[in-house]
Design an enzyme around this catalytic site. Structure first.
Site, PDB file in Angstrom:
ATOM      1  N   GLY A 257       0.695  -1.046   0.166  1.00  0.00           N
ATOM      2  CA  GLY A 257      -0.119   0.116  -0.170  1.00  0.00           C
ATOM      3  C   GLY A 257       0.843   1.088   0.090  1.00  0.00           C
ATOM      4  O   GLY A 257       0.308   2.205  -0.805  1.00  0.00           O
TER       5      GLY A 257
ATOM      6  N   ARG B 234      -8.612  -0.419  -2.489  1.00  0.00           N
ATOM      7  CA  ARG B 234      -8.300   0.569  -1.563  1.00  0.00           C
ATOM      8  C   ARG B 234      -8.192   1.809  -2.761  1.00  0.00           C
ATOM      9  O   ARG B 234      -7.632   2.075  -3.433  1.00  0.00           O
ATOM     10  CB  ARG B 234      -6.887   0.001  -0.959  1.00  0.00           C
TER      11      ARG B 234
ATOM     12  N   SER C 287      -5.943   9.327   4.745  1.00  0.00           N
ATOM     13  CA  SER C 287      -4.698   8.537   4.931  1.00  0.00           C
ATOM     14  C   SER C 287      -3.531   9.535   4.949  1.00  0.00           C
ATOM     15  O   SER C 287      -3.510  10.421   4.066  1.00  0.00           O
ATOM     16  CB  SER C 287      -4.411   7.515   3.910  1.00  0.00           C
TER      17      SER C 287
ATOM     18  N   ASP D 195      -1.673   1.678  13.320  1.00  0.00           N
ATOM     19  CA  ASP D 195      -1.299   0.386  13.095  1.00  0.00           C
ATOM     20  C   ASP D 195      -0.877  -0.294  14.658  1.00  0.00           C
ATOM     21  O   ASP D 195      -0.430  -1.506  14.636  1.00  0.00           O
ATOM     22  CB  ASP D 195       0.219   0.594  12.583  1.00  0.00           C
TER      23      ASP D 195
ATOM     24  N   ARG E 293      -0.512  -7.687  10.144  1.00  0.00           N
ATOM     25  CA  ARG E 293      -0.618  -7.143  11.399  1.00  0.00           C
ATOM     26  C   ARG E 293      -1.707  -8.208  12.277  1.00  0.00           C
ATOM     27  O   ARG E 293      -1.871  -8.137  13.490  1.00  0.00           O
ATOM     28  CB  ARG E 293      -1.218  -5.737  11.553  1.00  0.00           C
TER      29      ARG E 293
END
Length: 424
Positions: free
Chosen positions: A84, A112, A159, A303, A378
């Site tokens: 990404g 996305r 973002s 994150d 993650r």
């Protein structure tokens, strides 16, 4: 991405040892774009071994080397897979390059959004077209950009990578760039990281209120040394939080990091984890402490959300979480993935008006579970610490961690975890 699952267990409830983390993916990817844009005036040390960074290096070197493969198609098709950050940074980067390329990625990458960044670049003068669905990759970019405006506005709550992408190319824009951030800025530390790294490379800027201004200027001859990855460090904090006792040393990390995820030191202090910076790194120790903090805001460090939420669920701590909205457009919809996987230990993640609360009233740690990863590194690493409190834990698609932390499973084994591959 698909691979065998792993079964992990932690017979050792008092982990200790030294863990050498790879370089920060976030810092590495910014530095590599700076190196490419500056035509190697910027030199980079301690580059991350993460798959996303390896992908970016390959793409940038292919462009620089003029390899036969890079010239085989017209326009050249550049596939970044699930990376990404590479998608966002390369979108702006290729507007400065001669020629025409198509930038594409994995099936999830095509879901996305990238429209906000594309609109901003078009306003500056870039020629970018969508080849499939408006607002999403793949995109066709024809460079070099002929700048028609020196100012552009962009929403701050989607973002921060869109903003960083623009800032990295700003010094080489003929008119420079005045970037106006509309509304609240999400993940502000990542924008601060980008500006700090630009400063290390000699770039002058101003940031007043919601306007960042960077005049046209060359990158200076400079060296950027990438710090180890604080995002990777967060999983060791989680393991310490779920252990009976812990003493872990993570070399290379410092108290004054550019990385927003260094906030994990403050968050995990609530769970009795002390962070002592000494001997060129940080030492984590577990101390008995009653958990009192009830609200965690991840607006500036999204994150870390999965890691902390799983720790709270495992401890039965019914906390409330905010700042999770950007998680829905990551490698997967991380909010929904958390909801589904936490249900396997009887914990509910309840959403109301962009606020999320854990209900641990039916929490059950007596059974073994299998965690799905949704092609999200993650998810695998945030749930792995559960092995401290479960009899056995299975995590699918073990190679998914290669995206940011390729040595994660072997590092777990080094502190006493048992990790066994399961060929399903």
């Amino acid at each position: 991405m698909s691979s065998a699952s792993v079964k992990i267990s932690a017979a050792e409830k008092k982990p200790s040892g030294t863990i050498y983390l790879t370089g920060s993916k976030s810092e590495s990817n910014r530095a590599l774009i700076m190196q490419a844009i500056s035509k190697s005036a910027v030199h980079v040390k301690n580059v991350s071994e993460a798959a996303d960074t390896v992908t970016l290096i390959g793409i940038l070197q292919g462009k620089a080397d003029g390899s036969p493969e890079s010239r085989a198609q017209s326009p050249q098709v550049i596939d970044i897979g699930p990376a990404g950050t590479a998608m966002r940074f390369l979108t702006a980067y290729y507007t400065l390059q001669d020629g025409e390329i198509i930038l594409t990625g994995s099936a999830r990458m095509k879901e996305r959004p990238i429209g906000i960044l594309v609109d901003a670049l078009r306003e500056l003068g870039a020629e970018i077209a969508y080849t499939e669905k408006d607002g999403y990759p793949p995109i066709r970019i024809k460079g070099p950009l002929k700048q028609k405006s020196g100012s552009v506005s962009i929403k701050g709550n989607i973002s921060s990578q869109y903003i960083s992408s623009l800032l990295l190319v700003a010094p080489l824009l003929e008119q420079g760039l005045e970037l106006v951030i509309e509304g609240e800025l999400t993940s502000k530390p990542y924008v601060e990281m980008t500006l700090a790294m630009l400063s290390q490379a000699g770039i002058k800027y101003t940031w007043k209120d919601n306007v960042i201004s960077i005049p046209n200027q060359p990158y200076a001859d400079s060296v950027i040394s990438v710090e180890p990855d604080w995002s990777a460090a967060s999983y060791w904090y989680a393991i310490a939080a779920l252990s009976e006792e812990a003493e872990l040393f993570l070399p290379g990390l410092n108290a004054y990091s550019l990385q927003g995820d260094s906030k994990i030191t403050e968050i995990m202090a609530n769970f009795g984890i002390t962070s002592q910076f000494k001997d060129g790194g940080v030492c984590l120790k577990k101390e008995p402490k009653k958990i009192e903090r009830k609200i965690f805001d991840f607006k500036e460090c999204p994150d870390l959300a999965q890691t902390v939420i799983v720790v709270c669920a495992a401890l039965g701590h019914e906390a409330t979480f905010t700042g999770l909205e950007t998680l829905k457009i990551k490698e997967t919809d991380r909010v929904n993935a958390l909801r589904v996987e936490l249900a396997k230990i009887g914990v509910k993640l309840i959403e109301k008006n962009q606020t999320y609360k854990l209900d641990c009233s039916e929490r059950d740690l007596s059974k073994s579970i299998k965690v799905n990863t949704y092609d999200d590194h993650r998810m695998a690493m945030a749930f792995a610490p559960l092995a401290m409190v479960l009899t056995e834990l299975e995590i699918e698609d073990h190679r998914v961690v290669d995206k940011s932390y390729p040595h994660f499973w072997s590092d777990l084994e080094s502190i006493g975890y048992e990790v066994n591959t399961v060929n399903n």
